[in-house]
Design an enzyme around this catalytic site. Sequence first.
Site, PDB file in Angstrom:
ATOM      1  CB  ALA A  61      -2.423   9.190  -8.305  1.00  0.00           C
ATOM      2  N   GLY A 100      -1.313   4.441 -10.097  1.00  0.00           N
ATOM      3  CA  GLY A 100      -0.370   5.227 -11.020  1.00  0.00           C
ATOM      4  C   GLY A 100       0.660   4.555 -10.986  1.00  0.00           C
ATOM      5  CD  GLU A 103      -2.248   4.192 -14.540  1.00  0.00           C
ATOM      6  OE1 GLU A 103      -2.551   5.115 -13.468  1.00  0.00           O
ATOM      7  OE2 GLU A 103      -3.476   3.957 -15.232  1.00  0.00           O
ATOM      8  CD  GLU A 123      -5.591   2.454 -10.469  1.00  0.00           C
ATOM      9  OE1 GLU A 123      -5.825   1.711 -10.322  1.00  0.00           O
ATOM     10  OE2 GLU A 123      -4.823   3.130 -11.116  1.00  0.00           O
TER      11      GLU A 123
HETATM   12  C1  3H9 Z   1      -5.061   6.307  -8.762  1.00  0.00           C
HETATM   13  O1  3H9 Z   1      -3.684   5.755  -8.799  1.00  0.00           O
HETATM   14  C2  3H9 Z   1      -4.970   6.966 -10.146  1.00  0.00           C
HETATM   15  C3  3H9 Z   1      -4.323   7.171 -11.616  1.00  0.00           C
HETATM   16  O2  3H9 Z   1      -4.703   5.111 -12.083  1.00  0.00           O
HETATM   17  C4  3H9 Z   1      -5.013   8.006 -12.799  1.00  0.00           C
HETATM   18  C5  3H9 Z   1      -4.993   9.454 -12.462  1.00  0.00           C
HETATM   19  C6  3H9 Z   1      -5.118   9.889 -13.888  1.00  0.00           C
HETATM   20  N1  3H9 Z   1      -2.004   8.858  -1.566  1.00  0.00           N
HETATM   21  O3  3H9 Z   1      -2.165   1.460   4.574  1.00  0.00           O
HETATM   22  P1  3H9 Z   1      -1.819   2.659   4.677  1.00  0.00           P
HETATM   23  C7  3H9 Z   1      -1.386   6.829   2.835  1.00  0.00           C
HETATM   24  S1  3H9 Z   1      -5.234   6.046  -7.829  1.00  0.00           S
HETATM   25  C8  3H9 Z   1      -2.011   9.508  -1.101  1.00  0.00           C
HETATM   26  O4  3H9 Z   1      -1.954   2.384   5.481  1.00  0.00           O
HETATM   27  P2  3H9 Z   1       0.456  -0.186   4.562  1.00  0.00           P
HETATM   28  C9  3H9 Z   1      -2.446   6.337   3.645  1.00  0.00           C
HETATM   29  O5  3H9 Z   1      -3.359   7.319   3.895  1.00  0.00           O
HETATM   30  C10 3H9 Z   1      -4.082   5.331  -6.083  1.00  0.00           C
HETATM   31  N2  3H9 Z   1      -2.083   8.900   0.383  1.00  0.00           N
HETATM   32  O6  3H9 Z   1       0.433   1.730   4.969  1.00  0.00           O
HETATM   33  C11 3H9 Z   1      -2.159   6.411   4.923  1.00  0.00           C
HETATM   34  O7  3H9 Z   1      -1.598   7.752   5.639  1.00  0.00           O
HETATM   35  P3  3H9 Z   1      -1.760   8.173   7.309  1.00  0.00           P
HETATM   36  C12 3H9 Z   1      -4.285   3.772  -7.103  1.00  0.00           C
HETATM   37  C13 3H9 Z   1      -1.610   7.453   0.571  1.00  0.00           C
HETATM   38  O8  3H9 Z   1       1.954   0.007   3.926  1.00  0.00           O
HETATM   39  C14 3H9 Z   1      -0.349   5.992   4.880  1.00  0.00           C
HETATM   40  O9  3H9 Z   1      -0.197   6.664   3.516  1.00  0.00           O
HETATM   41  N3  3H9 Z   1      -3.670   3.577  -5.798  1.00  0.00           N
HETATM   42  C15 3H9 Z   1      -1.915   6.435  -0.796  1.00  0.00           C
HETATM   43  O10 3H9 Z   1      -0.028  -0.670   4.883  1.00  0.00           O
HETATM   44  C16 3H9 Z   1       0.357   4.454   5.096  1.00  0.00           C
HETATM   45  O11 3H9 Z   1      -0.470   3.392   4.348  1.00  0.00           O
HETATM   46  C17 3H9 Z   1      -4.480   2.600  -4.717  1.00  0.00           C
HETATM   47  O12 3H9 Z   1      -5.041   2.416  -5.001  1.00  0.00           O
HETATM   48  C18 3H9 Z   1      -2.259   7.424  -2.363  1.00  0.00           C
HETATM   49  N4  3H9 Z   1      -1.787   6.673  -3.289  1.00  0.00           N
HETATM   50  O13 3H9 Z   1      -0.368  -0.197   3.115  1.00  0.00           O
HETATM   51  C19 3H9 Z   1      -3.486   2.426  -3.040  1.00  0.00           C
HETATM   52  N5  3H9 Z   1      -1.154   5.452  -0.451  1.00  0.00           N
HETATM   53  O14 3H9 Z   1      -0.685   7.505   8.073  1.00  0.00           O
HETATM   54  C20 3H9 Z   1      -4.194   2.943  -1.690  1.00  0.00           C
HETATM   55  C21 3H9 Z   1      -1.078   4.875   1.071  1.00  0.00           C
HETATM   56  O15 3H9 Z   1      -2.046   9.279   7.593  1.00  0.00           O
HETATM   57  N6  3H9 Z   1      -3.047   2.496  -1.170  1.00  0.00           N
HETATM   58  N7  3H9 Z   1      -1.851   6.304   1.300  1.00  0.00           N
HETATM   59  O16 3H9 Z   1      -2.929   7.153   7.560  1.00  0.00           O
HETATM   60  C22 3H9 Z   1      -2.793   1.206  -0.919  1.00  0.00           C
HETATM   61  O17 3H9 Z   1      -3.384   0.435  -1.603  1.00  0.00           O
HETATM   62  C23 3H9 Z   1      -1.576   1.020   0.560  1.00  0.00           C
HETATM   63  O18 3H9 Z   1      -1.548   1.937   0.909  1.00  0.00           O
HETATM   64  C24 3H9 Z   1      -0.383   0.353   0.205  1.00  0.00           C
HETATM   65  C25 3H9 Z   1       0.236   0.357   1.528  1.00  0.00           C
HETATM   66  C26 3H9 Z   1      -0.849  -1.191  -0.291  1.00  0.00           C
HETATM   67  C27 3H9 Z   1       0.162   1.322  -0.280  1.00  0.00           C
END
Ligand code: 3H9
Length: 719
Positions: A61, A100, A103, A123
């Site tokens: 998400a 998500g 999911e 999450e």
């Molecule tokens: C969810 O899914 C809820 C659902 O279950 C239910 C809802 C009802 N959203 O980390 P990076 C941005 S909760 C928005 O430096 P990497 C991040 O801020 C979500 N932005 O890169 C950054 O921006 P900036 C569950 C996001 O390659 C840029 O992307 N998911 C999101 O080292 C690059 O990120 C998570 O918890 C996001 N979801 O790592 C995953 N994700 O360039 C969270 C990233 O402006 N994300 N951004 O600074 C991560 O763990 C890592 O970002 C990922 C990439 C492994 C994906």
Amino acid sequence: MARYTRARGSLALITLTHPPVNALSAAVRRGLVESVTRALEDEQVKAVVFCGENGIFCGGADIKEFSGSMLGPSLVPMIHNIERGDKPMVAAIEGVALGGGLELALGCHYRIAHTKARLGLPEVTLGLLPAAGGTQRLPRLIGLHAAMELITTGRHVSAREALRLGIVDQVTEGGTVEAAMELALSVIGQPLNLRRLSLRDPVWTPDVEAVCDAALALVKRRSRGAMAPVACVQSVRAAAMLPYSKGIEREKQLMGTIFESGQARAMQYAFFAQRNAGKWSLPNGAQWNNTKPRDVQRAGVIGLGTMGRGIAVSLIKAGIPVVALEMDAKQLELGKNAVTGILQRDAQRRGISPPLDLLTFTLSFHQLRDVDLVIEAVFEDMNLKKRVFSDLSKVLRVDALICTNTSGLNIDELAAVIDRPPLVVGMHFFAPAHVMKLLEVVYGTRSSPEAVATVMALGKRIGKVCVAVGNCPGFVGNRMLKHYLDQSVFLLEEGATPEEVDQALEEFGFAMGIFKVADLSGLDVGWRVRKASGLIGPDVDPVKPSRWRLGRRYCPLPDMLCQQGRLGQKTGRGWYVYESPGSKEAKSNPEIRNFLEDYRHKYGIEPRHITSQEVIERCALALANEGFRILEDGIVASPEDIDMIYLFGYGWPRHRGGPMFYASQVGLSVVLKKLEHYHRLHPDVPSLEPSRLLRRLVAVGSPPIQQWRTHLSNLRSHL
Ligand code: 3H9
């Protein structure tokens, strides 16, 4: 933003297009709903493949949307619609499928992943639970135990582990989308009900209660006071006991209770703060983070004590060849055995061969002549470090960077002993350096932007959370910590016991109270620092030590313990007692109660009852107050940087965001009033006097933490 294309005659390909991680924003969800409807309505389409642009399936998400009003279609019915679709749906997972994103894939009937992909439901690390069906579908797919572990830890798994667990049906080393299309074509016409996870029965097993109770006990121990892990356990439990339709209601209800909580806000703040750490420009136009870092192909490490060993291991694990130097043969042998031992154990755990060929051990400075960067990690003694610097400057290439691992020595003073101060940068690692995530990158008055950029990039490469900090005594973390430690011992003087203080801090969320930590690290560590700084010396009477130094309150209790040889775990006695020297289980120390009573009696202190609220207020607010001063001094760029230092280096509970975020949540005017109150009661404790920045922020209406930086009157930088 989802692109709809037709492929191989009878397939629809739906591509998520929302860089950088294809997060499921409102526009993406809308695009997905439209594309799925189109694919289901098109009679020529017999199966559907979902993938993500730029080699990333989906990061979940869109976390940015959580702080505003969430518009657009909801994930739960959208995924349900995909699962209910009467054409095979296949997820082609490259890069990541997280939250998500996973999911969504679990709603598909088949999943195929590239070998390098990572999958997970993280999450819980954002103060949430996987509320798009994740807590109900994953247990039905891989069983209660495995799902419980993944959901309560938020751990990412590799594609291979996902295959072993049964999360994906296939793993491919080649083109994932191609392989997914092959799979989709091969299953056209096959019945789908068995592939619809929501149709499966609850995953009840006779030991459901035992599994859930054990999981609950574990998460409560591991993340004290955090709500999300508990909610995760409760939701997964529902998957074991209830039919899907009821389980998904429970999931929604639990998400509702934590979604708006301060804890979720704190953890989402921490997510973005971690990514922003160090991203800032300087007022004088020099921008190290716009400066190209130099490539470090070979590094040197001087000194193979605890810190040097950890640093060498971190570099080697990142694939950087290391020349490790010690001063004498015996130390070199000890260091060599320790470093190779850590690398061998690590390689064994990961089923790879240890990269020992990247290591060179030497007693000769000349072996360092080709390195791009050297990190000296000798004993924390200015004169010794100066000698090492001067020896290094005679053998290193003229453009090689010289870094010092120090927890608080003056970088400028060190840089001044050699002829190339612009190439000197401080690296404050935390022990054990190959485990702890934090790295304070300390720039001196003359450090060049390129040198700072290079060290920041190197830190990132070796897996650290790097924060650029200015040069001042104790830098950021230890400068603040001093005030937290002071308050904790003042509380003992006033009537608390170490157990009471520790219990309050542990209930707040710290994994360990401050006195347990002190026993673990050894009380003599701080003792040495106080001696070196002149706070304890021959003129201080050990029999009747003074409770004041340099005109301010000083608590000699820790010094008195050290004088008695009670140094903590290593001597079996400290603030607590231990079964034997080195044993880890802290037990109440009856001697300490008597010791504190005698002390209070000697100084005529009437002990009073101290509440846990006072413990938290005095310790946490004194810490944050110094944080405001650090911001005002221009030592860090933002309160987020301070919070990252505390989260990754000092065990501050993540669900509290960090000391500065905590202050913002308590409310700045409340913080100000509390500090004024405590300072009135303790006028000889200057650290309780509210900082100027705090007063200014309150005067302008307590703006949100993201705006504090604009109120700094004295942003100073030397870069
Ligand atoms: C969810 O899914 C809820 C659902 O279950 C239910 C809802 C009802 N959203 O980390 P990076 C941005 S909760 C928005 O430096 P990497 C991040 O801020 C979500 N932005 O890169 C950054 O921006 P900036 C569950 C996001 O390659 C840029 O992307 N998911 C999101 O080292 C690059 O990120 C998570 O918890 C996001 N979801 O790592 C995953 N994700 O360039 C969270 C990233 O402006 N994300 N951004 O600074 C991560 O763990 C890592 O970002 C990922 C990439 C492994 C994906």
